[in-house]
Design an enzyme around this catalytic site. Structure first.
Site, mmCIF file in Angstrom:
data_model
loop_
_atom_site.group_PDB
_atom_site.id
_atom_site.type_symbol
_atom_site.label_atom_id
_atom_site.label_comp_id
_atom_site.label_asym_id
_atom_site.label_seq_id
_atom_site.Cartn_x
_atom_site.Cartn_y
_atom_site.Cartn_z
ATOM 1 N N GLU A 1 47.289 57.338 39.089
ATOM 2 C CA GLU A 1 46.273 57.056 38.071
ATOM 3 C C GLU A 1 45.100 58.028 38.211
ATOM 4 O O GLU A 1 44.551 58.181 39.302
ATOM 5 C CB GLU A 1 45.790 55.610 38.211
ATOM 6 N N GLU B 1 50.889 49.973 39.076
ATOM 7 C CA GLU B 1 51.324 50.468 40.386
ATOM 8 C C GLU B 1 52.802 50.259 40.632
ATOM 9 O O GLU B 1 53.482 51.109 41.224
ATOM 10 C CB GLU B 1 50.502 49.804 41.497
ATOM 11 N N GLN C 1 45.397 54.461 44.087
ATOM 12 C CA GLN C 1 43.962 54.760 44.175
ATOM 13 C C GLN C 1 43.343 54.206 45.450
ATOM 14 O O GLN C 1 42.467 54.831 46.042
ATOM 15 C CB GLN C 1 43.238 54.254 42.929
ATOM 16 N N PHE C 2 43.807 53.027 45.841
ATOM 17 C CA PHE C 2 43.352 52.407 47.087
ATOM 18 C C PHE C 2 44.520 51.603 47.645
ATOM 19 O O PHE C 2 45.320 51.074 46.888
ATOM 20 C CB PHE C 2 42.166 51.458 46.840
ATOM 21 N N PRO D 1 50.725 45.242 44.074
ATOM 22 C CA PRO D 1 51.644 44.992 42.952
ATOM 23 C C PRO D 1 52.935 45.807 43.072
ATOM 24 O O PRO D 1 53.945 45.451 42.478
ATOM 25 C CB PRO D 1 50.837 45.438 41.720
ATOM 26 N N HIS E 1 38.798 47.447 48.014
ATOM 27 C CA HIS E 1 38.713 48.900 48.208
ATOM 28 C C HIS E 1 38.639 49.279 49.678
ATOM 29 O O HIS E 1 38.465 50.450 49.998
ATOM 30 C CB HIS E 1 37.488 49.466 47.484
HETATM 31 C C1 LIG Z 1 45.485 47.046 40.423
HETATM 32 C C2 LIG Z 1 44.447 48.075 40.182
HETATM 33 N N1 LIG Z 1 44.808 49.355 40.025
HETATM 34 C C3 LIG Z 1 43.883 50.315 39.843
HETATM 35 C C4 LIG Z 1 42.553 49.998 39.801
HETATM 36 C C5 LIG Z 1 41.497 51.103 39.608
HETATM 37 N N2 LIG Z 1 40.888 50.975 38.303
HETATM 38 C C6 LIG Z 1 39.714 50.351 38.145
HETATM 39 S S1 LIG Z 1 39.291 50.230 36.532
HETATM 40 C C7 LIG Z 1 40.670 51.067 36.038
HETATM 41 C C8 LIG Z 1 40.902 51.333 34.582
HETATM 42 C C9 LIG Z 1 40.905 50.091 33.773
HETATM 43 O O1 LIG Z 1 40.829 50.407 32.419
HETATM 44 P P1 LIG Z 1 40.667 49.277 31.326
HETATM 45 O O2 LIG Z 1 41.577 48.155 31.614
HETATM 46 O O3 LIG Z 1 40.805 49.927 30.004
HETATM 47 O O4 LIG Z 1 39.186 48.720 31.501
HETATM 48 P P2 LIG Z 1 37.809 49.491 31.328
HETATM 49 O O5 LIG Z 1 37.452 50.056 32.667
HETATM 50 O O6 LIG Z 1 37.997 50.504 30.281
HETATM 51 O O7 LIG Z 1 36.838 48.431 30.942
HETATM 52 C C10 LIG Z 1 41.440 51.412 37.118
HETATM 53 C C11 LIG Z 1 42.697 52.153 37.022
HETATM 54 C C12 LIG Z 1 42.211 48.654 39.977
HETATM 55 N N3 LIG Z 1 40.953 48.239 39.972
HETATM 56 N N4 LIG Z 1 43.168 47.715 40.164
#
Ligand SMILES: Cc1ncc(C[n+]2csc(CCOP(=O)(O)OP(=O)(O)O)c2C)c(N)n1
Ligand SMILES: Cc1ncc(C[n+]2csc(CCOP(=O)(O)OP(=O)(O)O)c2C)c(N)n1
Ligand SMILES: [Mg+2]
Ligand SMILES: [Mg+2]
Lengths: 324, 346, 324, 346
Positions: free
Chosen positions: C28, C59, C81-82, C88, C128
């Site tokens: 990602e 994931e 990412q972490f 998952p 994290h």
């Molecule tokens: C399981 C998981 N994978 C990756 C992340 C890292 N991450 C945080 S926000 C994000 C993007 C989310 O996008 P969206 O659902 O469109 O929400 P927005 O931030 O645009 O409000 C990611 C990949 C996470 N928090 N949890």
């Protein structure tokens, strides 16, 4: 009191549990058919399909939905068909079920029970023989218990349900029908967090849990024939561990064998060894031995016997401690 | 399925719906929007000063959030994400708590009794099924409460979204799924997140309705959620709403959005500002003036400053306290560890 | 040779890796933005967005798709990412990535690397700061390595990619920018399966890995000031463990402290203790000590310091072994 | 999206499509169907005799399986499930291997070189994404191979199904998703598995086409998969096909399906037998007679019996051998364990 198999004892525990209207049982094929192992047999008929809930194939969804129910005041009991199918739900268990109490500093909690039929020895298909308790015992916020007799199966399940925190409840598949014994009627609890000395002994402590108690008892019998007095401990609760009982035993015998069917490396046996050496090093007359599954995927039917810890292996390990 | 975005107020503040909005209601929404914006700016500023760890700004999405929770009763649940501070606040979850979490204090996750909102989800996608379970429990317990879950466009790619939607469909739980499609998931544009034309059409896979709304139109969002809540309360099952909106700033205060998107795109969305259209409409009704605006801002600022002061006044954690929220009763191993930790911190 | 941060060393390793056309990097936000930690900075531009692949948030899908690619002859490098977002994908890792070799008796394999930024100490948000290596070290079929310096970060990553089996590759977030050092250019490998004695010593063995090497070195320094000679071992590979190096050290010093930031119960430290007592019990002059995170969720910024093992805690543990 | 099931041959063996089928092709499919049915019966019989551990019979689904793989070239991949033995066999995965796995011998999972099929998936839902990754690799490596993945109606509820479909849509991987909707997932009827009317319509959520076919009509399935394979090979991306079919027997040989469904339902589907309609059509073309039938059965039986004999002739595992397939080179800890295990087994 009546004589029951472990499967019947679990069914009885669930029946008792369902008398609390906050309780639901949720899982795949547990309603109409009564579950792959018939543990929930008759419960949907008796308590209603709304409370003994058949679900789509979606382990993460089952645990996640049960989590929501628990937060909202219910007491869900989740059935996974096999421990090996619980991995898709791992994120829900570790990131949410185990943590909501900490995340909300005690404002929200998820008191729920996740039942995991586990273990090998019946020549099942791949993924059906797992014993991966180590992936749960390491997670703060979870308790982990393992039944080993019909009597404690019922008592531990009712105690798990009564617990204010989430409990991973492991059921040894191999004992569902093989283990028979007296089981009290109605509601009673086997305390979580206490190990039990099943048989006193003076020469070596055999420490095990779940399905492996059978081989452990057999090994103790054979050792007795050789004039070796083995103390048998059934750990019953992996987390929180009753270290006092184990340490006291080893302090007395000076020797210990830990037995589990999970693979050796990083298995829960290592934790028990670490605690024993920390608290009873100077009593140890020989290294604590671990008799476990090997570090391979549990083999299918043909080779499974090469994997499973046997009474013979336990006896040899005990002998090694006596020679040491 | 009609996939045209539902709109009540155009960006120019022209009302397009059938019945004229109620001025009093719109003024109340405008007040919330103003407070939401001020909080967002304050939080970003606090972060720049090192007083918050990181922060996920929602500027541009205020209408989606205020509109989302307006239809909820206090017995209804909100299960939202890290970017939904405004929605949470207007469902009763104090700014103070939201700030505490961002300061790195778990006590932020403990809202007052009676507030039916889980702490905001930090992982993406795992929380929607919780709103299904909660709504299901409400149904089983015989209450008529519903659960609203809020998530982003990125979250719809997660397996748990699918399982949540499917369970909601099968058990007809009173769950409202509200996706704030803000165009981006960190650096991933919506067009690469999924090949479906809309998020709303994903409801087709689960046998219940989906709907697209102009997410920068607080009245349109409120109407759609009201419809969904009414259906859910009446036992007619779940609904998916896609609110088209945009985050004006970076993903978090640590994100440099210049790396993945052009300023022109941001400008297009600034022109669709969710506050301005409401102000324009109110102005057209002679229901807005500078004085009232100043009054609103003043009131909101005071509330926010009070929350900041309260949050910052809380003393920090002791070593022992970190052991207080793992189990209801500390276990024997934890009691031992606690005493060791206390000793180590002396 | 040039001086680099660990982040730069990893970037250099990935750049070298991508010269093999079978390699793709997938995760990602790793393309356009170069990843949350900028580890993949510039790689998409250089090697193409088809090979440095930005994905939807999924994931399990990432790992599952990479598994398919690996089976079909590619060499995917997955970035989570972490570590806390890897859960998952746990089912894909354990049920498929780790097992396809056994399931197919060597007909199919999944040589791939899963990069997991891990660890606490930077005051990050919940999820994290995880250090859950124990859920991977217990799984047969996986190798698990942990970088601790810029130099071994690059060398281990290239070795992991070269390995015919799947490797869980842990990157200490706290050291991404904090650790700087000489890093050779081009391709070189740090062998998987070998621990390294970073500093010889005679009184006590300090055994650690990853981010905790920093506190371990600091503790060794303080012990030296007190006249205690500590031997420092960087485990580097958790699975397969280089037990010989650790056991030889403890056999010599008679005392050991194992340090990791993961929670105590069921942490990988237990496995190291179990092996040490098994193979060097009679050399042990005191119980092996574990200095670890506590059995709680890693606290957020305010209380994080109470959780993290500190040099002070390591020094006290070493002293306990000397008094014992 | 047209959700009417595509059909070429009615249960009565009447051809309904535009172009008449080629007799030679239909005879070849019929031969495969006969062999598939005989294998299934043989395997069930072996299980009753204790010579297989458990078995998941597919009687009733032969057309879906034979039709699914008929359009595949040998360079194409098959990623299928525990119930798909017939599909696997006709993509080159020997009966012998399928039997070995069922006997509890991992060597069943090792098909001959060149056979592009993964061992059948035992977990539900996790394997579909593998077909996305494989197809993606084929695309990246510049071959025109496609990957077909087969799964049940129950598997569509799994989160990984969603992630697989979404990735396939986003990256337009040459993946064909074939769902054998056989009405049941163990005891869960299709109607309770998901609230969507069809499985095929779930493709709407991913921006690519879905199609329903009569899964008991081998020619209809073959046509649909041919279309999907052609599209995929041409770089037009994935497709979802829902084959409506039925499993006539229990979920596995350990399942008592009388607990959850009525015999009348089974009877309805017996009347839609996938072999009989082909036989009737061929008969109408004077391309079938008893003699040929006997010949087919004889040939098939001999193949199956040879496979059984070969599988059963393999000696069992030694203790040491269980360590041979964890890593390419045994690690030091495993070498140690191996020697201990060998000693223990002496
Ligand atoms: C399981 C998981 N994978 C990756 C992340 C890292 N991450 C945080 S926000 C994000 C993007 C989310 O996008 P969206 O659902 O469109 O929400 P927005 O931030 O645009 O409000 C990611 C990949 C996470 N928090 N949890
Ligand atoms: C992850 C997982 N959960 C549960 C199971 C147990 N299980 C085996 S088959 C099955 C039902 C699958 O139904 P469907 O996908 O319709 O396929 P069918 O058996 O009808 O061919 C279940 C729940 C499993 N194998 N894997
Ligand atoms: Mg977004
Ligand atoms: Mg089915």
């Amino acid at each position: 009191m009546s004589v029951m198999t472990m499967a019947q004892a679990l069914n009885s525990a669930l029946d008792v549990a369902l008398s609390d209207p906050r309780v639901v049982v949720i899982g795949e094929d547990i309603g109409t058919t009564g579950g792959v192992f018939r543990i929930t047999d008759g419960l949907a008929e008796k308590h209603g399909a709304e409370r003994v809930i058949d679900t789509p194939v979606a382990e993460s969804g089952i645990v996640g939905a049960a989590f929501g129910m628990a937060v909202a005041g219910m007491r869900p009991i989740v059935e996974m068909q096999f421990m090996g199918f619980s991995y898709p739900a791992y994120d829900q268990v570790i990131s949410h079920v185990a943590r909501i109490r900490n995340r909300s500093r005690n404002r929200f909690t998820a008191p729920m029970v996740i039942r995991l039929p586990y273990g090998a020895g019946i020549g099942a298909a791949e993924h059906h023989s797992e014993s991966t308790e180590a992936i749960y015992t390491h997670i703060p916020g979870l308790k982990v218990v393992v039944a080993s007799t019909p009597e404690n199966a019922k008592g531990l399940l009712l105690a798990a349900l009564d617990d204010p925190d989430p409990v991973i409840y492991m059921e040894p598949i191999r004992l569902y029908r093989a283990a028979r014994g007296e089981v009290p009627g109605g509601r009673y609890m086997t305390p979580i967090g206490s190990a039990v000395v099943e048989q006193g002994g003076t020469d070596v402590s055999l420490v095990s849990y779940g399905a492996m108690m059978r081989e452990t008892r057999e090994a103790a019998g054979r050792l007795a024939d050789e004039g070796v007095s083995a103390e048998i401990i059934d750990v019953r609760t992996l987390v929180p561990l009753d270290a006092d009982t184990i340490v006291a035993s080893v302090a007395k015998t000076g020797r210990a064998v830990i037995i589990h069917e999970a693979p050796l490396t990083g298995g829960y046996g290592a934790e028990i060894v670490a605690i024993v050496q920390e608290r009873a090093l100077y009593s140890l007359r020989a290294p604590v031995q671990r008799v476990t599954g090997w570090d391979v995927v549990v083999p299918l039917r043909l080779a499974e016997r090469h994997y499973m810890p046997s009474a013979t292996r336990i006896v040899s390990a005990a002998r090694r401690t006596l020679e040491g | 399925m009609n996939l045209e975005p539902h709109q009540v107020l155009t960006p120019e503040g022209v009302h397009t719906g059938p019945a004229a909005p109620d001025v009093g209601t719109v003024r109340a929404r405008y007040e919330a929007l103003v407070e939401a914006r001020l909080y967002d700016r304050k939080a970003s500023a606090l972060q720049r000063q090192g007083r918050l760890a990181t922060y996920a700004p929602y500027e541009g999405q205020e209408a989606a959030q205020v509109g989302a929770v307006a239809p909820l009763a206090s017995r209804d649940w909100l299960v939202a994400s890290y970017r939904d501070a405004a929605a949470m606040r207007f469902h009763g979850y104090p700014w103070k708590n939201l700030l505490l979490t961002r300061m790195g204090d778990e006590r932020g996750g403990h809202p007052p009794e009676g507030v039916k909102a889980l702490p905001p989800s930090v992982t993406v996608g795992g929380h929607m099924i919780h709103a299904v379970g909660i709504a299901w429990a409400d149904k089983l317990l015989g209450t008529d409460a519903v659960a609203l879950t809020m998530f982003g466009d990125g979250a719809t790619s997660v397996g748990d979204f699918h399982e949540a939607m499917n369970f909601a469909g099968v058990y007809r739980t009173p769950t409202v799924f509200l996706c704030q499609n803000n165009g981006w998931a960190i650096s991933m544009p919506r067009s690469r997140q999924t090949a479906s034309e809309t998020i709303a059409q994903k409801a087709v896979a689960y046998g219940f309705p989906g709907k697209v709304v102009d997410g920068n139109d607080v009245l349109a969002v409120e109407e759609a959620v009201t419809e969904a809540v009414t259906r859910a309360r009446a036992g007619e099952g779940p609904m998916l709403i896609e609110a088209l909106t945009y985050r004006i700033h970076g993903h978090t205060t640590a994100d440099d959005h210049g790396r993945y998107r052009v300023e022109e795109e941001v400008e297009i969305w600034r022109a669709r500002d969710p506050l301005e259209r409401v102000r324009l409409w109110l102005d057209g009704q002679d229901a807005w003036d500078d004085g009232w605006q100043a009054e609103l801002e003043d009131r909101a600022s005071r509330r926010i400053e009070a929350a900041v002061a309260e949050a910052e006044s809380l003393v920090s954690f002791t070593a022992g306290e970190i052991f207080d929220a793992t189990y209801r009763e500390p276990t024997a191993p934890l009691r031992l560890q606690r005493s060791r930790a206390e000793r180590a911190s002396e």
